[in-house]
Design a protein around this motif. Structure first.
Motif, PDB file in Angstrom:
ATOM      1  N   SER A  97      -6.640  -4.929  -3.944  1.00  0.00           N
ATOM      2  CA  SER A  97      -5.872  -3.823  -4.520  1.00  0.00           C
ATOM      3  C   SER A  97      -5.249  -4.189  -5.859  1.00  0.00           C
ATOM      4  O   SER A  97      -4.511  -3.385  -6.428  1.00  0.00           O
ATOM      5  CB  SER A  97      -4.775  -3.385  -3.543  1.00  0.00           C
ATOM      6  N   SER A 124      -5.258 -10.649   5.406  1.00  0.00           N
ATOM      7  CA  SER A 124      -4.306  -9.742   4.753  1.00  0.00           C
ATOM      8  C   SER A 124      -4.209 -10.025   3.259  1.00  0.00           C
ATOM      9  O   SER A 124      -4.036  -9.103   2.453  1.00  0.00           O
ATOM     10  CB  SER A 124      -2.931  -9.891   5.403  1.00  0.00           C
ATOM     11  N   GLU A 157       0.826  -1.211   0.000  1.00  0.00           N
ATOM     12  CA  GLU A 157       0.000   0.000   0.000  1.00  0.00           C
ATOM     13  C   GLU A 157       0.859   1.260   0.000  1.00  0.00           C
ATOM     14  O   GLU A 157       0.512   2.274  -0.611  1.00  0.00           O
ATOM     15  CB  GLU A 157      -0.911  -0.010   1.225  1.00  0.00           C
ATOM     16  N   GLU A 168      -6.918  -8.220   1.380  1.00  0.00           N
ATOM     17  CA  GLU A 168      -6.617  -6.802   1.161  1.00  0.00           C
ATOM     18  C   GLU A 168      -5.698  -6.622  -0.038  1.00  0.00           C
ATOM     19  O   GLU A 168      -5.894  -5.717  -0.861  1.00  0.00           O
ATOM     20  CB  GLU A 168      -5.971  -6.215   2.415  1.00  0.00           C
TER      21      GLU A 168
END
Length: 770
Positions: free
Chosen positions: A236, A229, A200, A232
């Motif tokens: 993305s 995790s 990120e 996530e």
């Protein structure tokens, strides 16, 4: 040119198809004499160059369409700067390198960790020769576990490489090739969590996550936290690739435990040591030899020896043999170790090496002290109970139990201070009528600090006084004392009056005799007990009466233990003191209560190494000599600091802190074996205190997780699985990014081919409608 799927490059033979079609069309033309054709030929000669150009462009466009289609299907991985410029993207490659203990598995030739490093090396070489911008991040799971354990969420602190641009020379990657698996277990959850934060925080057009692991069942059977995790990352747009680096595991044996049995650990008294070996294989293991070695750290050891494995002299103990260990089962051996000199000594055991050598040895320490005093206070003016207890604990002659009985009157107990009571390892209170509030407070603090208390309650006991203590000092008694209860006559003459819980360590030596162990003991009556609800889970019955009423119970209070016998030691209620089982019971009770203050004999490799010493006897300079499999050993120089009260000196070395500040080599701190603290006395002499570090249990279980089950558990996260040998194909950065570019280029070429085809052929104009 390089391709991910070289076999599909045979499709480039289709480039000849447009030429063949063109030649066939030319051969099909026939000459005809016709005046109109002469006019057309004259026009053709005038426009010939333009027509040829259109036909050539059409032919080349059709050929390019076929070439791009084949290149896209075959996974073009060659150098094409113009294509990268057309894509204009930055690729970030995050590699999670599993370096847990199980990656040392040598099954299939070479360790799983070495195969992971080879896969990582192939990725680095491919990215170094590829055009475009490629960033590489490598996080080892051991570093991630230590960093997160220290309370940090910074992925940079755990990463060996952090978003480093890959070039022709990558020395950081070369240093990784020289690393070895750690002694830790797990760490993948923390590594994925840190990877999500780095992905990120790093600006890139495309992110690929590689998980290089051995996919063991104990790590991946419940991957809920890992999946959180991963989801996530997947949301993305990160591509997730699992790279399996292990092979089918062979048989593995592991030492899972080595520690002294809870007892009186006193110099000159044999110490029983328990060792356990587990068979993680699928076949029976036979005739497994267990070797043991004692390291003596007596007063004569005054100089550290880094050129040897241990500074103290070693002595081999008699070897033992496990005749048979069933698959998935654990076998136990107990053996005695005798050391005459006080001090903390070392003990190591080993079994023959197999595919996982790290769990084939284990160490512990033997902290032996001199004999210590035990306090005996008897409420009987004649002291009959004190006589029985003192005779058992100190039989005289050559027999040593480690205890020095000290009989004191009740008046001593009523005036005793906390520091005076702390000098005694165990306190025996025998049929005291009352316990004053001041005495109860001292006893409560004594047990909470790790002391052992034995209560024998009989006909002289003031139950109201004892029950009143429960309200002020909860936990000092196991429950509410009720009136004495007679034991009814047995309906079956073969049932003894007392029945032991053979699983309890106090009466465990009597387990072989079964219920008949107390066959000669007669009980007329004993106090009844109503267990306190708040302590119900902590109170355990050691011996019960024939009618299931408790006779002896034990419970914990703080760091200490309390054993309560609901009878006195006179001959009024029972004849137990005249039975041999009473001697066994009292010796085992003394050992059970004594052992609460025994120090730890080992620590996990991930835990901090701490040392506390008095500033009135020692200087601040401290040396820590690390454990090693072969000399020389590394010596770390440290400085102790005074505690808050400025009474003691303290020094701590934490693997988690070292992983962040890199002040100490973490690899040395994570090494299992014997560490040596070397202290300097104020007179300049040296003193050694050994510490045993051990690996966590369970890493020897090399069973593989099924990929389909992992994939199902990780859904809806999209994961692609590869073997370590397929890393070159799995890691190709350009192919994934170029596929979309080639697809768009192919679509544009096909549209251009249709346009050229339209203008390169004859189409009569549409007539306007009337």
């Amino acid at each position: 040119m390089q391709f991910l799927f070289p076999t599909l490059t045979i499709g480039f033979a289709l480039l000849a198809v447009p030429f063949l079609v063109h030649l066939i069309n030319v051969l099909r033309q026939r000459r005809r004499q016709w005046a109109a054709m002469d006019f057309l030929l004259a026009s053709y000669r005038k426009q010939r160059k333009w027509i040829w150009l259109r036909q050539l462009l059409l032919l080349l466009m059709r050929t390019a369409v076929v070439a791009v289609l084949v290149a896209m299907l075959a996974g073009w991985a060659g150098r094409a700067g113009w294509l990268d410029a057309l894509g204009g993207q930055t690729n970030h490659h995050i590699v999670l390198l599993d370096d847990s203990l199980s990656m040392s598995d040598q099954s299939g030739g070479g360790s799983a960790y070495r195969r992971a490093l080879s896969a990582l090396e192939s990725l680095g070489k491919r990215l170094a020769t590829a055009d475009g911008t490629h960033q590489l991040t490598v996080i080892r799971t051991s570093r991630a576990q230590l960093v997160v354990g220290a309370g940090s969420k910074a992925g940079d602190a755990a990463a060996d490489l952090s978003a480093q641009t890959v070039g022709a020379e990558n020395r950081a990657l070369d240093r990784l090739m020289a690393t070895a698996p750690s002694s830790l277990a797990g760490g993948m959850e923390q590594a994925v969590e840190l990877a999500a934060g780095l992905a990120e925080a790093t600006s890139s057009d495309r992110t690929v996550l590689y998980v290089l692991s051995d996919l063991r069942q104990h790590d991946w059977e419940s991957p809920e936290r890992i999946n959180a995790s991963l989801q996530e990352l997947s949301k993305s747009g990160t591509e997730i690739r699992m790279v399996d680096c292990a092979s089918v595991p062979a048989a593995n044996l592991a030492i899972t435990q080595l520690q002294p049995v809870e007892d009186v650990w006193v110099a000159g008294v044999p110490v029983m040591v328990e060792a356990k070996v587990r068979n993680y294989g699928t076949e029976i293991a036979t005739n497994v030899t267990l070797d043991a070695k004692l390291i003596r750290y007596g007063r004569e050891v005054g100089t550290p020896r880094t050129d040897q494995l241990y500074s103290g002299p070693t002595a081999a103990l008699p070897a033992m043999v496990f005749e048979k260990i069933e698959p998935g089962k654990e076998a136990t051996k107990r053996f005695q170790v005798y050391v005459a000199e006080p001090g903390t000594h070392g003990l190591t055991i080993s079994i023959p090496e197999d595919i996982l050598t790290a769990d084939n040895s284990r160490s512990c320490t033997l902290p032996l002290i001199d004999q210590q005093k035990v306090l005996i206070v008897d409420g009987d003016v004649e002291g009959r109970g004190a006589y029985f207890v003192a005779s058992v604990l100190n039989p005289g002659g050559q027999v040593r139990t480690g205890a020095i009985p000290e009989v004191r009157p009740v008046s001593f107990l009523n005036s005793v201070r906390s520091d005076e009571l702390a000098q005694y390892r165990v306190v025996y209170l025998l049929n005291l009528p009352r316990i004053e509030d001041s005495v109860a407070r001292v006893l409560n603090d004594y047990v909470n600090d790790g002391g052992g208390l034995a209560l024998f309650l009989g006909d002289a006991t003031d139950r109201e006084n004892y029950n009143r203590l429960i309200a002020k000092y909860p936990g000092l008694l196991p429950g509410t004392l009720n009136a004495a209860k007679d034991l009814p006559l047995p309906s079956d003459s073969e049932t003894p009056d007392l029945l032991p819980d053979n699983s309890h360590p106090i009466v465990e030596p009597l387990a072989a005799a079964g219920e008949g162990a107390f066959g000669l003991v007669r009980v007329l009556r004993s106090l009844s007990l109503e267990t306190d609800r708040d302590l119900a889970l902590g109170v355990r019955t050691v011996i019960r009466r024939r009618d299931d009423a408790p006779f002896v119970v034990e419970h914990r209070l703080g760091r200490g233990r309390i054993v309560t016998a609901l009878t006195d030691l006179g001959n009024t209620w029972t004849n137990w003191t005249g039975d041999p089982t009473f001697v066994v019971f009292l010796l085992r009770t003394n050992a059970f209560l004594w052992s609460t203050a025994n120090p730890a004999t080992s620590r996990l490799v991930s835990q901090p190494l701490t040392m506390v010493m008095g500033n009135e006897s020692y200087g601040r300079s401290v040396d820590l000599i690390g454990a090693a499999t072969a000399p020389p050993r590394l010596s770390i120089q440290l400085q102790a600091e005074p505690d808050a009260e400025n009474q003691d000196l303290e020094v701590e070395v934490s693997p988690s802190a070292a992983a962040i500040d890199r002040s100490v080599d973490v690899t040395t701190l994570l090494q299992p074996g014997i560490f040596e603290w070397w202290l300097t006395r104020l007179d300049g002499s040296r003193e050694v205190r050994p510490v045993a570090s051990v690996i966590p249990d369970g890493e020897g279980d090399l069973r593989r997780a099924v990929r389909s089950e992992i994939d199902r558990a990780l859904r809806p996260t999209m994961v692609t699985f590869f073997d370590a040998g397929q890393m070159a194909s799995a890691s190709e950065s350009e192919s994934g990014g170029r596929t979309g570019i080639l697809l768009a280029l192919l679509a544009a070429m096909m549209v251009g081919e249709q346009v050229l085809g339209y203008f390169g052929s004859y189409h009569p104009p549409l007539r306007a409608k009337a």
